[in-house]
Design an enzyme around this catalytic site. Structure first.
Site, PDB file in Angstrom:
ATOM      1  CE  LYS A 171      48.391 -42.809  14.498  1.00 33.15           C
ATOM      2  NZ  LYS A 171      49.783 -43.093  15.411  1.00 33.15           N
ATOM      3  CD  GLU A 182      49.454 -41.786  18.856  1.00 34.21           C
ATOM      4  OE1 GLU A 182      49.191 -42.725  17.646  1.00 34.21           O
ATOM      5  OE2 GLU A 182      50.259 -41.075  19.285  1.00 34.21           O
ATOM      6  CG  HIS A 228      57.340 -45.305  15.318  1.00 37.97           C
ATOM      7  ND1 HIS A 228      57.459 -46.645  15.596  1.00 37.97           N
ATOM      8  CD2 HIS A 228      56.752 -45.725  13.971  1.00 37.97           C
ATOM      9  CE1 HIS A 228      57.089 -47.529  14.936  1.00 37.97           C
ATOM     10  NE2 HIS A 228      56.441 -46.952  13.911  1.00 37.97           N
ATOM     11  CG  HIS A 236      58.677 -40.636  12.818  1.00 40.17           C
ATOM     12  ND1 HIS A 236      57.632 -40.516  13.441  1.00 40.17           N
ATOM     13  CD2 HIS A 236      58.581 -41.707  12.027  1.00 40.17           C
ATOM     14  CE1 HIS A 236      56.749 -41.334  12.943  1.00 40.17           C
ATOM     15  NE2 HIS A 236      57.323 -42.053  12.294  1.00 40.17           N
ATOM     16  CD  GLU A 288      56.409 -50.356  12.199  1.00 36.24           C
ATOM     17  OE1 GLU A 288      56.317 -50.395  13.301  1.00 36.24           O
ATOM     18  OE2 GLU A 288      56.666 -49.496  11.434  1.00 36.24           O
ATOM     19  CE  LYS A 322      48.132 -49.579  13.653  1.00 33.16           C
ATOM     20  NZ  LYS A 322      48.994 -49.087  12.758  1.00 33.16           N
ATOM     21  NE  ARG A 338      33.208 -29.808   2.545  1.00 35.03           N
ATOM     22  CZ  ARG A 338      32.582 -29.120   1.800  1.00 35.03           C
ATOM     23  NH1 ARG A 338      31.786 -29.744   0.926  1.00 35.03           N
ATOM     24  NH2 ARG A 338      32.767 -27.874   1.306  1.00 35.03           N
ATOM     25  NE  ARG A 382      46.758 -45.661  16.003  1.00 33.40           N
ATOM     26  CZ  ARG A 382      45.945 -45.685  14.935  1.00 33.40           C
ATOM     27  NH1 ARG A 382      44.739 -45.691  14.913  1.00 33.40           N
ATOM     28  NH2 ARG A 382      46.661 -46.071  13.738  1.00 33.40           N
ATOM     29  CG  ASN A 408      53.977 -44.068  17.328  1.00 38.84           C
ATOM     30  OD1 ASN A 408      54.101 -44.342  16.153  1.00 38.84           O
ATOM     31  ND2 ASN A 408      53.147 -43.372  17.627  1.00 38.84           N
ATOM     32  CG  HIS A 463      58.720 -46.221   8.593  1.00 37.32           C
ATOM     33  ND1 HIS A 463      58.365 -45.081   9.403  1.00 37.32           N
ATOM     34  CD2 HIS A 463      57.588 -47.300   9.201  1.00 37.32           C
ATOM     35  CE1 HIS A 463      57.771 -45.257  10.419  1.00 37.32           C
ATOM     36  NE2 HIS A 463      57.136 -46.359  10.213  1.00 37.32           N
TER      37      HIS A 463
HETATM   38  P1  NAD Z   1      56.756 -48.520   0.582  1.00 37.88           P
HETATM   39  O1  NAD Z   1      55.220 -48.202   0.538  1.00 37.88           O
HETATM   40  O2  NAD Z   1      57.476 -47.281  -0.111  1.00 37.88           O
HETATM   41  O3  NAD Z   1      56.839 -49.633  -0.358  1.00 37.88           O
HETATM   42  C1  NAD Z   1      58.259 -50.072  -0.299  1.00 37.88           C
HETATM   43  C2  NAD Z   1      58.917 -50.487  -1.654  1.00 37.88           C
HETATM   44  O4  NAD Z   1      58.349 -51.742  -2.057  1.00 37.88           O
HETATM   45  C3  NAD Z   1      58.298 -49.401  -2.658  1.00 37.88           C
HETATM   46  O5  NAD Z   1      59.337 -49.374  -3.875  1.00 37.88           O
HETATM   47  C4  NAD Z   1      57.128 -50.104  -3.227  1.00 37.88           C
HETATM   48  O6  NAD Z   1      56.771 -49.774  -4.565  1.00 37.88           O
HETATM   49  C5  NAD Z   1      57.688 -51.655  -3.211  1.00 37.88           C
HETATM   50  N1  NAD Z   1      56.491 -52.693  -3.364  1.00 37.88           N
HETATM   51  C6  NAD Z   1      55.292 -52.598  -2.651  1.00 37.88           C
HETATM   52  N2  NAD Z   1      54.673 -53.821  -2.909  1.00 37.88           N
HETATM   53  C7  NAD Z   1      55.514 -54.450  -3.498  1.00 37.88           C
HETATM   54  C8  NAD Z   1      55.554 -56.017  -3.822  1.00 37.88           C
HETATM   55  N3  NAD Z   1      54.678 -56.846  -3.605  1.00 37.88           N
HETATM   56  N4  NAD Z   1      56.539 -56.301  -4.334  1.00 37.88           N
HETATM   57  C9  NAD Z   1      57.763 -55.524  -4.858  1.00 37.88           C
HETATM   58  N5  NAD Z   1      57.927 -54.424  -4.410  1.00 37.88           N
HETATM   59  C10 NAD Z   1      56.749 -53.993  -3.767  1.00 37.88           C
HETATM   60  O7  NAD Z   1      57.079 -48.708   1.880  1.00 37.88           O
HETATM   61  P2  NAD Z   1      56.489 -49.519   3.344  1.00 37.88           P
HETATM   62  O8  NAD Z   1      57.464 -50.015   3.972  1.00 37.88           O
HETATM   63  O9  NAD Z   1      55.360 -50.341   2.750  1.00 37.88           O
HETATM   64  O10 NAD Z   1      55.531 -48.287   3.981  1.00 37.88           O
HETATM   65  C11 NAD Z   1      56.381 -47.276   4.804  1.00 37.88           C
HETATM   66  C12 NAD Z   1      55.309 -46.097   4.908  1.00 37.88           C
HETATM   67  O11 NAD Z   1      54.329 -46.602   5.701  1.00 37.88           O
HETATM   68  C13 NAD Z   1      56.116 -44.838   5.705  1.00 37.88           C
HETATM   69  O12 NAD Z   1      55.675 -43.678   4.930  1.00 37.88           O
HETATM   70  C14 NAD Z   1      55.509 -44.815   7.149  1.00 37.88           C
HETATM   71  O13 NAD Z   1      55.144 -43.761   7.293  1.00 37.88           O
HETATM   72  C15 NAD Z   1      54.176 -45.586   6.574  1.00 37.88           C
HETATM   73  N6  NAD Z   1      53.674 -46.094   7.991  1.00 37.88           N
HETATM   74  C16 NAD Z   1      52.216 -45.650   8.190  1.00 37.88           C
HETATM   75  C17 NAD Z   1      51.541 -46.372   9.302  1.00 37.88           C
HETATM   76  C18 NAD Z   1      50.308 -46.004   9.484  1.00 37.88           C
HETATM   77  O14 NAD Z   1      49.747 -46.496  10.521  1.00 37.88           O
HETATM   78  N7  NAD Z   1      49.664 -45.332   8.730  1.00 37.88           N
HETATM   79  C19 NAD Z   1      52.239 -47.287  10.010  1.00 37.88           C
HETATM   80  C20 NAD Z   1      53.640 -47.744   9.628  1.00 37.88           C
HETATM   81  C21 NAD Z   1      54.287 -47.083   8.517  1.00 37.88           C
HETATM   82  N1  GLY Z   2      51.784 -47.080  13.371  1.00 39.16           N
HETATM   83  C1  GLY Z   2      51.354 -46.295  14.450  1.00 39.16           C
HETATM   84  C2  GLY Z   2      49.789 -46.317  14.528  1.00 39.16           C
HETATM   85  O1  GLY Z   2      49.216 -46.788  13.686  1.00 39.16           O
HETATM   86  O2  GLY Z   2      49.429 -45.749  15.709  1.00 39.16           O
END
Ligand code: NAD
Ligand code: GLY
Length: 367
Positions: A140, A234, A245, A249, A182, A224, A118, A238, A242, A262
Site C-alpha cells: 500500500k 483488499e 483505523h 484516521h 500495530e 501481515k 509508469r 485484508r 485496519n 498514526h
Molecule cells: P514516520 O514515517 O513519520 O516516522 C516517525 C518519525 O521517526 C519521523 O520523525 C522520522 O523521521 C523518524 N525516524 C524514522 N526512523 C528513525 C530512526 N531509526 N531513528 C530516529 N528517528 C527515526 O511515521 P511511522 O510511524 O513510521 O509511519 C506512519 C505512516 O505510515 C503514516 O503515514 C501511516 O498512514 C503509514 N502507514 C502505512 C501503512 C501501509 O500499509 N502502507 C500501514 C501503516 C501505516
Molecule cells: N495497514 C493496512 C494494510 O496494509 O492493509
C-alpha cells in the site's frame, strides 16, 4: 537473520530481518536490476543512516532525495520533490527507488516508484518499528488529502523489504510506542497466542531488548504477509488489518496530520473498536479491558481527543475507504484473536460507541 516471504506469484518478495543489514550488500544488490538507485529519505533519517546505506551501494550510481520530515508533508508537493530529484539526475526506467525511513517515506517513495515513468522498481528499508511491522510490507503506497488520510495512492509491491533492527536504537520512545500499537493489533485480529506473548514481553520490548523486538517484528510480518498473500488488493480479508483505523484516521484528519502520531490514533481507535465489539455482545468487558491494558502498558493513548464529538467522527468516517455503496464497514472483534469486517451493526450502537466515556474507562483500568 530471518527471512520471510510475501507470496504473490510473480510479484513475491523477501523480507529480511536482522541486525546491521544496512551494511550487507547481499540483501540489496540482487534486487537492483539497473545501474542507478535513488535513496528517498528525510532530514531526520539522512544524518543517521544515509551514509551507511550509500557505502553499501557504492557500486551503483546513487542519488539521495532528502525530504522534509513529518506526516504533514505526506502530500502532492513533497511527492513532486521526488520526481524533481529523479528527473534532474536523469533516472531511467531501470532505476530502483529505495525508501529509507518510516512509514511516511515508505508510502511516498513507493507511490513515486509506482508512478515514475509508469513504474520502476523499489525496495523498502523501514527504520521505525511501525514501518518494520506494517507499512513496508504489503504494497500500500500513497499520500494524504486534506479531506482524508491515505486517499490517493496505489497498490505497488516492493522487490524486497530490508529490516535492520539496529536502526531502532535511535527511535524516540513515543515512536516506539506508536509502532507497538500495530504490533498489538496483530494479536487482537488474528493471533491470540501472540497477544499473550506480548503481555509477557511488553517490558522487554519497551527496554529495546533486541531478541524480543526481533521476535515481535518477525511475528507481525508473518501475520501481515499471510493476510496480504490471501487478499492483496483488499477485496475482503485484508481489511482486518485496519482494526481501529477507521476511528484512528478520523482522529488524524481532524487533529491535523502529525499532531497525533498514526500509531497513537490507531491505539485510541482500537479502544473504540473494542468498546463497540463489547456493546454488541461479541466480546466480554474483560476481553475489552485486556486489550486496553496492553495498549496502556505500551504507553499509548486510550482516550480519543477531548474536543472530538460524534459529529466529527461521523464526518471523517464517511470518507473512509471501507465505505462501500454508502455503507460504513467496521473492523470489530468476535473474540481476542479473531476480527470481522462488517456493516451489520445497529446504528445506535455506533452512536453509543462514539459517545462513550473513555476517560472513565481508562481511569477505572488504572491509567
Ligand atoms: P514516520 O514515517 O513519520 O516516522 C516517525 C518519525 O521517526 C519521523 O520523525 C522520522 O523521521 C523518524 N525516524 C524514522 N526512523 C528513525 C530512526 N531509526 N531513528 C530516529 N528517528 C527515526 O511515521 P511511522 O510511524 O513510521 O509511519 C506512519 C505512516 O505510515 C503514516 O503515514 C501511516 O498512514 C503509514 N502507514 C502505512 C501503512 C501501509 O500499509 N502502507 C500501514 C501503516 C501505516
Ligand atoms: N495497514 C493496512 C494494510 O496494509 O492493509
Amino acid at each position: 537473520m530471518r527471512t520471510l516471504k510475501v507470496d504473490l506469484g510473480e510479484r513475491s518478495y523477501p523480507i529480511f530481518i536482522g541486525a546491521d543489514l544496512l551494511t550487507d550488500a547481499s540483501r540489496f544488490l540482487p534486487y537492483i536490476a539497473g545501474r542507478q538507485v535513488a535513496i528517498v529519505t528525510n532530514e531526520t533519517v539522512a544524518p543517521l543512516y544515509l551514509e551507511r546505506l550509500s557505502q553499501t551501494l557504492r557500486e551503483r550510481t546513487m542519488t539521495a532525495i532528502v525530504l522534509p520530515d513529518g506526516e504533514a508533508f505526506k502530500n502532492w508537493e513533497t511527492l513532486q520533490l521526488i520526481f524533481d530529484g529523479l528527473l534532474q539526475a536523469r533516472h531511467d526506467r531501470r532505476t530502483t527507488v529505495i525508501a529509507l525511513g518510516g512509514g511516511v517515506i515508505g508510502d511516498m517513495a513507493g507511490f513515486a516508484a509506482a508512478c515514475y515513468q509508469r513504474g520502476v522498481d523499489f525496495i523498502q528499508v523501514p527504520t521505525t518499528l511501525l514501518s518494520q511491522v506494517d507499512s513496508s510490507v504489503g504494497g500500500k503506497t500513497g499520500i494524504n488529502h486534506p479531506l482524508g488520510k491515505n486517499m490517493v495512492g496505489a497498490f505497488y509491491q516492493p522487490k524486497a523489504v530490508v529490516i535492520d533492527t539496529t536502526t531502532l536504537a535511535t527511535l524516540p520512545p513515543r515512536e516506539l510506542a506508536a509502532g507497538l500499537a500495530e504490533v498489538i493489533k496483530y494479536g487482537l485480529i488474528c493471533d491470540e497466542p501472540f497477544l499473550a506473548w506480548l503481555e509477557q514481553k511488553m517490558d522487554r520490548l519497551l527496554a529495546l531488548d533486541a531478541e524480543a523486538l526481533t521476535e515481535a517484528i518477525e511475528r507481525s510480518c508473518q501475520a501481515k504477509a499471510r493476510v496480504v498473500g490471501a487478499d492483496e488488493r483488499e477485496s475482503g480479508l485484508r481489511a482486518i488489518l485496519n482494526l481501529g483505523h477507521t476511528f484512528g484516521h478520523a482522529i488524524e484528519t481532524h487533529m491535523g496530520y502529525g499532531v497525533w502520531l498514526h500509531g497513537e490514533a490507531v491505539a485510541a481507535g482500537t479502544v473504540m473498536a473494542l468498546e463497540m465489539s463489547t456493546r454488541l455482545g461479541w466480546i466480554s468487558p474483560a476481553e475489552r479491558d485486556r486489550g486496553i491494558r496492553l495498549l496502556q502498558r505500551a504507553g499509548l493513548p486510550v482516550v480519543p481527543p477531548g474536543g472530538m464529538g460524534p459529529e466529527h467522527f461521523l464526518e471523517h468516517m464517511a470518507v473512509d475507504k471501507k465505505v462501500l455503496d454508502g455503507q460504513l464497514r467496521l473492523v470489530l472483534l468476535n473474540r481476542p484473536g479473531e476480527a470481522v469486517i462488517t456493516a451489520d451493526y445497529p446504528r445506535d450502537v455506533l452512536d453509543a460507541t462514539l459517545r462513550a466515556d473513555y476517560r472513565a474507562l481508562a481511569a477505572q483500568l488504572g491509567e
